[in-house]
Write a protein that holds these residues in place. Sequence first.
Motif, mmCIF file in Angstrom:
data_model
loop_
_atom_site.group_PDB
_atom_site.id
_atom_site.type_symbol
_atom_site.label_atom_id
_atom_site.label_comp_id
_atom_site.label_asym_id
_atom_site.label_seq_id
_atom_site.Cartn_x
_atom_site.Cartn_y
_atom_site.Cartn_z
ATOM 1 N N GLU A 71 -53.565 -56.612 62.566
ATOM 2 C CA GLU A 71 -53.213 -57.370 63.822
ATOM 3 C C GLU A 71 -52.683 -57.104 64.868
ATOM 4 N N GLU A 74 -53.168 -53.336 66.233
ATOM 5 C CA GLU A 74 -54.414 -53.669 67.107
ATOM 6 C C GLU A 74 -54.245 -54.147 68.389
ATOM 7 N N ARG A 75 -53.694 -55.126 68.421
ATOM 8 C CA ARG A 75 -52.845 -55.941 69.580
ATOM 9 C C ARG A 75 -52.203 -55.056 70.266
ATOM 10 N N GLU A 76 -51.208 -54.677 70.211
ATOM 11 C CA GLU A 76 -50.521 -53.632 70.787
ATOM 12 C C GLU A 76 -50.841 -52.554 70.991
ATOM 13 N N PHE A 77 -51.915 -51.570 70.773
ATOM 14 C CA PHE A 77 -52.121 -50.706 71.175
ATOM 15 C C PHE A 77 -54.250 -50.238 71.780
ATOM 16 N N ASN A 78 -53.656 -51.763 71.351
ATOM 17 C CA ASN A 78 -55.923 -51.962 71.897
ATOM 18 C C ASN A 78 -56.750 -51.092 71.237
ATOM 19 N N ILE A 79 -57.188 -50.296 69.515
ATOM 20 C CA ILE A 79 -57.789 -49.675 69.303
ATOM 21 C C ILE A 79 -57.970 -50.365 67.744
ATOM 22 N N PRO A 80 -58.930 -50.164 67.628
ATOM 23 C CA PRO A 80 -59.608 -50.853 66.500
ATOM 24 C C PRO A 80 -59.248 -50.048 65.612
#
Length: 249
Positions: free
Chosen positions: A112, A115-121
């Motif tokens: 999680e 995903e937040r840091e790099f904005n990728i799923p």
Amino acid sequence: PAVITAGEQKEAEAVIELFAKWLPTQNNLIHNRQEDYYEGIERTLVIIKPDNWRYASSRPGMIIDMFSRSGLRIVAIKVLKMSVSQAVRFYGPTKDGLKNRLAPIYGMQARELLEREFNIPLTEEIEKTLTESFGDLYSEEQFERIVEFMAGIKTYERPRDEWDEPGLVKSMILVYEGKDAIGKIRTILGATDPTKAAAGTIRREFGSNICINAAHASDSVESAVREMGILEVEKNHLGGVLRHYVANR
């Protein structure tokens, strides 16, 4: 009398010399000679943990007083500095539990965060990889913190051939004996998490968190036997302490 103490220094020195010679021949664990005494009797191990000894206070005595309300007998007591080896063996059974419980949680949190840091799923397969790497590493470190708390040092901070040396922090171990000793002591002790322990229990009164929770008590007769063996409760070390005092006074 409940307590015997010397009236003057000279008398105290004589008693210390006497005990220095006599104690090494004695077992630290009291045994009842009556053959049918042990029917239905349990023994349980209690550790008054290092957080109670960081500074002079009445906490250790208060904890013993609370345990004494059980009506059980103390049949062994000793102060020790748990070695790294003892801490690893003593808490070894919790290691897999820590890994199984914590690794998935921190693997998911790592996913999680990324995903937040790099904005990728990220896929579940990546989460599994994070669990097996970061999650396992975190779980290992939690176990090291337990060892450090009980021995005063982590395993990787002391050479392997020195693991049997006494640790850096003090604990007190006691063995209680009587009917339903396991259950009575654990009821007085309270839940592992002090925030969930019942009011009036030792951990609720004196615990800080799941690790620094004032005291340990065996959870079964089998565990008590294993733990007493690791901590060598039957060995009497006080004679050596007194002999050292007599030789160096």
